[in-house]
Design an enzyme around this catalytic site. Structure first.
Site, PDB file in Angstrom:
ATOM      1  N   TYR A 196      -2.074  -0.540  10.349  1.00 37.89           N
ATOM      2  CA  TYR A 196      -2.189  -1.053   8.975  1.00 37.89           C
ATOM      3  C   TYR A 196      -0.977  -0.609   8.135  1.00 37.89           C
ATOM      4  O   TYR A 196      -0.372  -1.419   7.432  1.00 37.89           O
ATOM      5  CB  TYR A 196      -3.495  -0.534   8.368  1.00 37.89           C
ATOM      6  CG  TYR A 196      -3.658  -0.748   6.888  1.00 37.89           C
ATOM      7  CD1 TYR A 196      -4.146  -1.948   6.379  1.00 37.89           C
ATOM      8  CD2 TYR A 196      -3.335   0.270   5.982  1.00 37.89           C
ATOM      9  CE1 TYR A 196      -4.299  -2.129   5.010  1.00 37.89           C
ATOM     10  CE2 TYR A 196      -3.486   0.091   4.627  1.00 37.89           C
ATOM     11  CZ  TYR A 196      -3.974  -1.112   4.139  1.00 37.89           C
ATOM     12  OH  TYR A 196      -4.125  -1.287   2.784  1.00 37.89           O
ATOM     13  N   SER A 236       0.853  -1.193   0.000  1.00 38.98           N
ATOM     14  CA  SER A 236       0.000   0.000   0.000  1.00 38.98           C
ATOM     15  C   SER A 236       0.882   1.234   0.000  1.00 38.98           C
ATOM     16  O   SER A 236       1.984   1.228   0.561  1.00 38.98           O
ATOM     17  CB  SER A 236      -0.879   0.019   1.255  1.00 38.98           C
ATOM     18  OG  SER A 236      -1.572   1.254   1.355  1.00 38.98           O
TER      19      SER A 236
END
Ligand code: NAP
Length: 249
Positions: A158, A144
């Site tokens: 995350y 990501s």
């Protein structure tokens, strides 16, 4: 006799980026072992899309945060296909938007178990088989842009898991390169999928997309195109690389 079509395992294929990867991989000639966690209806819809594109598809319900479930994924793959040519290490979890001071041990343990340890164990199963097959292979980890940006005030947990995935991508790529196994990562930015709703911000892509350099969110199909590129022979000399699919973000 072994299946003449290459076999690709895609984790988290019931929705979003994983589902888009399944559809495109089917169109590019792969047979598919697809996993999902809870959305059996979504998984069946992905199966239908992939079968319509000519793929043989096997579905497995599995939590990649549970090692026994990963063993079950590979037992099914061995029994049904007998080989693996590509892995899209896509399954990922996110929790609600929060500051670090609101995150407890249970949350951190869960997100690292799924996004880091799960992804590493799924990759381990692929590497073991690819090395035994002896004819290379391709692994694409779905990281990501959060790995670069850190996601302060939103989900630093995350983001930290994705940072770990980037480091793992580089290390594993060096480790398995002599065997012809390529390991790369895509780093999606703001992509229109249901993951934002799972973080409690269903409008996040619509709100943040216009703030990116390209002034829009990306689509799961745009991420899938990059994943399939990294899997393909067009990327035959690319390993340990990170492809930002983030509209410049
Ligand atoms: P999504 O639409 O929420 O799909 C996530 C998929 O992962 C679903 O198939 C889900 O299964 C599965 N999954 C979740 N937890 C799992 C677990 N413990 N075990 C097995 N499967 C699990 O999300 P997405 O946006 O497509 O995300 C896919 C990947 O892209 C993730 O790794 C995510 O971190 C990454 N990513 C997304 C964005 C974005 O903006 N969308 C940006 C950067 C990176 P069920 O639906 O069956 O429960």
């Amino acid at each position: 006799m072994s299946d003449p079509r290459p076999v690709c395992l895609i984790t988290g294929a019931s929705a979003g980026i994983g589902a888009a990867c399944a559809e495109l991989a089917a169109k590019r000639g792969y047979d598919l072992l697809l996993t999902y966690l809870s959305d059996g209806t979504g998984a069946e819809a992905t199966r239908a899309m992939a079968e319509a594109a000519g793929a043989r598809v096997v579905l497995v319900q599995a939590d990649v945060g549970k090692p026994d479930d990963i063993d079950r994924i590979y037992a099914t793959l061995d029994a049904e296909f007998g080989r693996i040519d590509a892995l899209v290490n896509n399954a990922g979890a996110i929790d609600s938007i929060a500051r670090l001071t609101e995150m407890d041990h249970a949350r951190l343990t869960r997100i690292f178990a799924v996004n880091v340890i799960g992804a590493m164990l799924v990759a381990k199963g692929a590497v073991q088989r690819m090395e035994e097959q002896g004819d290379g292979g391709a692994i694409v980890n779905v990281s990501s842009a959060a790995a670069r940006l850190g996601s302060g005030g939103q989900f630093v947990d995350y983001a930290a898991t994705k940072g770990a995935i980037d480091t793992f991508t580089k290390g594993l790529s060096d480790e398995v390169a002599p065997g012809g196994i390529r390991v790369n990562a895509v780093r999606p930015g703001i992509i229109e999928t249901d993951i934002h709703g799972k973080a409690g911000a269903p409008d996040r892509a619509g709100e943040l997309g216009p703030m990116t350099p390209m002034r829009r969110a990306g689509s799961a199909a745009e991420v899938a195109a990059s994943v399939l590129y990294l899997m393909s022979d067009d990327a035959s000399y690319i390993t340990g690389a990170f492809l930002d699919v983030s509209g410049g973000r």
